[in-house]
Scaffold this motif. Structure first.
Motif, short mmCIF file in Angstrom:
data_model
loop_
_atom_site.label_atom_id
_atom_site.label_comp_id
_atom_site.label_asym_id
_atom_site.label_seq_id
_atom_site.Cartn_x
_atom_site.Cartn_y
_atom_site.Cartn_z
N CYS A 32 0.83 -1.19 0.00
CA CYS A 32 0.00 0.00 0.00
C CYS A 32 0.87 1.25 0.00
O CYS A 32 2.09 1.16 0.21
CB CYS A 32 -0.96 -0.02 1.18
SG CYS A 32 -0.15 0.20 2.77
N ASN A 49 -6.28 0.37 -0.78
CA ASN A 49 -6.19 -0.90 -0.03
C ASN A 49 -5.50 -0.71 1.33
O ASN A 49 -5.07 -1.67 1.95
CB ASN A 49 -5.42 -1.94 -0.85
CG ASN A 49 -3.98 -1.51 -1.11
OD1 ASN A 49 -3.63 -0.34 -0.88
ND2 ASN A 49 -3.15 -2.44 -1.56
N GLU A 51 -6.45 -0.18 4.21
CA GLU A 51 -7.08 -0.84 5.37
C GLU A 51 -6.63 -2.29 5.47
O GLU A 51 -6.45 -2.82 6.56
CB GLU A 51 -8.60 -0.75 5.25
CG GLU A 51 -9.29 -1.18 6.54
CD GLU A 51 -10.77 -0.82 6.57
OE1 GLU A 51 -11.26 -0.25 5.58
OE2 GLU A 51 -11.40 -1.10 7.60
N GLU A 52 -6.40 -2.93 4.30
CA GLU A 52 -6.01 -4.35 4.30
C GLU A 52 -4.66 -4.58 4.96
O GLU A 52 -4.39 -5.62 5.52
CB GLU A 52 -5.92 -4.88 2.86
CG GLU A 52 -7.25 -4.99 2.17
CD GLU A 52 -7.12 -5.13 0.67
OE1 GLU A 52 -6.10 -5.70 0.20
OE2 GLU A 52 -8.02 -4.64 -0.04
N GLY A 55 -5.00 -1.58 8.52
CA GLY A 55 -6.19 -1.68 9.36
C GLY A 55 -6.90 -0.36 9.59
O GLY A 55 -7.50 -0.16 10.65
N MET A 56 -6.83 0.51 8.66
CA MET A 56 -7.41 1.84 8.85
C MET A 56 -8.11 2.28 7.57
O MET A 56 -7.51 2.22 6.49
CB MET A 56 -6.25 2.80 9.13
CG MET A 56 -6.65 4.20 9.39
SD MET A 56 -5.13 5.12 9.75
CE MET A 56 -4.50 4.20 11.15
N PRO A 57 -9.35 2.68 7.65
CA PRO A 57 -10.05 3.10 6.43
C PRO A 57 -9.37 4.31 5.78
O PRO A 57 -8.68 5.07 6.47
CB PRO A 57 -11.45 3.48 6.91
CG PRO A 57 -11.56 2.96 8.30
CD PRO A 57 -10.19 2.82 8.86
N GLU A 60 -10.13 7.72 7.31
CA GLU A 60 -9.46 7.95 8.60
C GLU A 60 -7.99 8.34 8.38
O GLU A 60 -7.49 9.29 8.98
CB GLU A 60 -9.54 6.67 9.44
CG GLU A 60 -9.02 6.87 10.86
CD GLU A 60 -9.06 5.57 11.67
OE1 GLU A 60 -9.95 4.74 11.42
OE2 GLU A 60 -8.18 5.41 12.53
N CYS A 69 -1.41 6.89 10.88
CA CYS A 69 -1.35 5.62 10.13
C CYS A 69 0.05 5.02 10.09
O CYS A 69 0.22 3.81 9.98
CB CYS A 69 -1.91 5.78 8.72
SG CYS A 69 -1.04 6.96 7.70
N ILE A 99 -3.11 -5.69 10.52
CA ILE A 99 -4.14 -6.67 10.18
C ILE A 99 -3.58 -8.07 10.12
O ILE A 99 -4.02 -8.98 10.81
CB ILE A 99 -4.77 -6.32 8.80
CG1 ILE A 99 -5.46 -4.95 8.88
CG2 ILE A 99 -5.76 -7.40 8.34
CD1 ILE A 99 -6.62 -4.88 9.86
#
Ligand SMILES: Nc1nc2c(ncn2[C@@H]2O[C@H](COP(=O)(O)OP(=O)(O)OP(=O)(O)O)[C@@H](O)[C@H]2O)c(=O)[nH]1
Length: 693
Positions: A32, A49, A51-52, A55-57, A60, A69, A99
């Motif tokens: 990412c 991607n 969040e994958e 782990g954070m949208p 956000e 992040c 994640i």
């Protein structure tokens, strides 16, 4: 045959080169991406991607400071590293995925005014295992002593690191076509060894990217690209340049190309030599192949080691070649001592030069002479080629071609026997010039193309476009009209040889000139000697003539006057010589005169001299002779003559008049007295000597 024009092709290539592959607005899903502003205070873009992995949208991540992040520690390190590294790629900051729990590597680089952080999971081989593998192959590369073995070791080493199904090492030619020089593959995968890939496979802007970022990894070519959010920079509205990064999304054209080739994942590592991009290590995976960033870097390291070794091997080859040329020059110098003409040197050493320069024929045109060894055009043609070179080329540098058919000489020379020419000017002086010529035969080659190069341009919507190739079927192309190319080191060595030959040519010419000069001098000296002889010698009797005996008498009288020495003369002639002539003829008379002169000459002491005074009269000059001595000599002469058998004439006698010089007496008076005395002798009965009182 292509159905498009040169202009259409040029435009299609230019269009292809304009594809903005460096700003795709998306990345590959292998990691990412987070882009930050220059002072690392704000997140500007993230990959969708995020969040994958973190782990954070997206929302956000975008609405919080970067530390949210990426963490405080990473941002602090980024801050200090970017300040000191001046914007170069920075590797080695590790974080763990929120994640998956996987260890990830963060790579940061500057892109315009933005800072880009790419995060990739570390996978497959452990770091220690990679180190061991790299170390093993490093040793292996260093041990290789030939280019093919070295490139093969590189292919094998990279495959050991990346586990791709096919690893190829290919080099670029002058037109950017690639030739697969080494390959390592798993069972069941087609071999592409020896195949050529057309230049259009790697458009110019993609080649340029290899200069910025030598490693291009595509773990899954068909994986959907992950968009950047937002697509452009919210501050400047500019797209994000991903040239330096590892995650740049694959261009649709390249995706199609790989698909057509049946390749699911790839890794390309650029090999840069001293003169720029030398070639590529191209790795193909038939199924998607996740690749650890560390393996990727290790593959790059091996490629760098290999090119260093390759350059070293080439340097060694060149050194060895020049060494051999030096040895030849040494031989040339040795034979030059024999002052052979330059043409002889070509005959003597030509066969060695053929081997050394991998040539089929060597010829030399110098002044009006032509020397030839091996297979090459005839002497008249060599002169014609030399004349053309003289008119059209610089006299200072070598001229060469490995495709004579494409030059003016193609009209004159048969392509089979003379396909390549390296011509070196031999400049001795402005009026005397020549050429040393090395010829090479045609080197017919069958080129295996991975698909037809002409198939790449296609018509689309009424326009010619460069399209990814659909077929990679082997297509054979016969390459004709070319010889092996002339290497720079060969050109330089031939120039050295040319200089030596020019020196040899002038040395032998100077020698020849000297030789001619020497011979001319000898001839002149001989002529002078002959002239002198003619001037001073009586042509019939070969004794001194009157002029010479007078000169000698003069010199003796001067010396006698000065040193008080005695000088005497004897004047004599043959008795009744007229009757000899009358009875036996003039020729017999001549022989009598000659034999008489020799007889008298033999009877004299070395300090005395005899000359022909005129007709049948002779004068003997006796130095250091007193009255007594001179009469003794006269008696000896009478006796000597009387003992000679004059063939059909029989015996002859002479009458002698002697006179001893008295101080103050002139030469004329002395001779007159001798003449008088001779008259007395005649009168007294001949065959006798009388002395003047
Ligand atoms: N064959 C020949 N004869 C010569 C040459 N020069 C002079 N004579 C001859 O020498 C002869 C000299 O003759 P004379 O002067 O009469 O004298 P002579 O016959 O020798 O008699 P005496 O001197 O008195 O004993 C002449 O017949 C000349 O032609 C010559 O070079 N070759």
């Amino acid at each position: 045959m292509p159905t498009y024009s040169e202009e259409e092709l040029a435009e299609a290539l230019a269009e292809c080169a304009r594809e903005p592959v460096h700003i795709p607005g998306a990345i590959q899903p292998a990691g990412c991406l987070v882009s930050l502003n220059e002072d690392l205070s704000r997140v500007l873009q993230v990959s969708s991607n995020i969040e994958e992995l973190l782990g954070m949208p997206v929302t956000e991540a975008l609405s919080h400071p970067p530390t949210h992040c990426l963490g405080e520690a990473l941002i602090a390190r980024l801050d200090s590293r970017l300040a000191s590294d001046g914007g170069k790629v920075m590797v080695g900051d590790i974080l763990t995925s929120a994640i998956t729990g996987e260890r990830c590597r963060a790579t940061a680089y500057r892109s315009g005014t933005r800072v880009v952080v790419e995060i990739e999971p570390l996978r497959t081989l452990g770091e220690l295992e990679i180190l061991t593998t790299v170390s093993h192959w490093q040793t292996c590369l260093a041990e290789q002593n030939s280019e093919p073995e070295l490139l093969q070791a590189l292919a094998e080493g990279v495959r050991a690191l990346t586990q791709h199904d096919r690893v190829m090492v290919y080099s670029f030619d002058a037109d950017w076509n690639g030739l697969v020089e080494a390959e390592c593959r798993s069972e069941g995968v087609d071999s592409l060894l020896g195949h050529r890939f057309p230049a259009s496979d790697i458009p110019s802007q993609v080649r340029a990217l290899y200069d910025i970022n030598p490693v291009r990894s595509i773990p899954d070519a068909q994986a959907e690209a992950v968009a950047l959010m937002p697509e452009r920079c919210p501050l400047s509205g500019e797209p994000l340049d991903l040239s330096v990064g590892n995650l740049r999304a694959v261009s649709p054209v390249h995706q199609e190309y790989l698909h057509n080739m049946g390749v699911a994942g790839s890794l390309s590592v650029a090999i840069h030599g001293d003169e720029g991009l030398w070639g590529l290590v191209a790795c193909h995976a038939m199924t998607p192949c996740a690749l650890s960033p560390v393996s990727r870097d290790a593959a790059h390291l091996l490629a760098q080691m290999a090119i260093q070794r390759l350059q070293r091997l080439r340097l060694l080859f060149q050194q060895r070649f020049r060494q051999r040329v030096q040895e030849t020059r040494g031989l040339l110098f040795e034979t030059r001592k024999e002052l052979l003409v330059a043409g002889d040197l070509v005959q003597r050493h030509g066969h060695d030069w053929l081997t050394l320069f991998r040539a089929s024929g060597v010829g030399m045109v110098y002044a009006d002479t032509v020397s030839r060894v091996g297979k090459l055009p005839d002497a008249d043609m060599l002169k014609k080629v030399a004349a053309w070179l003289g008119e059209s080329q610089s006299r200072a540098t070598a001229w060469h071609s490995s495709a004579l058919g494409e030059t003016r000489l193609g009209e004159w020379l048969s392509p089979q026997c003379s396909c390549g020419l390296l011509a070196v000017p031999l400049s001795v002086d402005a009026s005397r010039q020549g050429w040393l010529m090395l010829f090479r035969e045609e080197q017919r080659e069958t080129s295996l193309w991975a698909g037809r190069p002409e198939d790449v341009p296609r018509m689309k919507d009424g326009r010619l476009v460069m399209s990814p190739r659909r077929s990679f079927e082997v297509w054979q192309q016969e390459l004709t009209g070319h010889s092996a190319p002339w290497q720079e080191v060969e050109v330089l060595a031939a120039q050295d040889l040319g200089e030596d030959l020019a020196i040899a040519a002038s040395a032998s010419e100077i020698f020849n000139l000297n030789e001619t000069l020497y011979q001319e001098r000898q001839a002149l000296a001989d002529a002078n000697r002959r002239l002198e002889r003619l001037a001073l010698t009586d042509p019939l009797t070969q004794i001194w003539n009157r002029y010479r005996i007078e000169m000698a008498l003069e010199a003796e009288l001067n010396a006698a006057a000065r040193y008080g020495r005695d000088v005497s003369v004897l004047l004599f002639d043959i008795d009744h010589f007229k009757s000899v002539n009358d009875r036996f003829g003039h020729e017999v008379g001549d022989r009598v005169l000659t034999l008489l002169a020799q007889t008298v000459w033999n009877a004299l002491r070395s300090c005395d001299a005899v000359g022909r005074w005129g007709g049948e009269e002779f004068l003997v000059l006796c130095t250091g002779c007193t009255d007594e001595d001179v009469m003794g000599l006269a008696s000896r002469l009478l006796k000597a003559v009387s003992e000679v058998d004059f063939d059909e004439v029989g015996r002859v006698t002479i009458s002698i008049g002697a006179a001893c010089w008295t101080p103050g007496e002139s030469q004329t008076d002395l001779i007159r007295r001798a003449d008088k005395a001779m008259y007395q002798a005649k009168k007294g009965g001949r065959n006798r000597a009388e002395k003047s009182e």
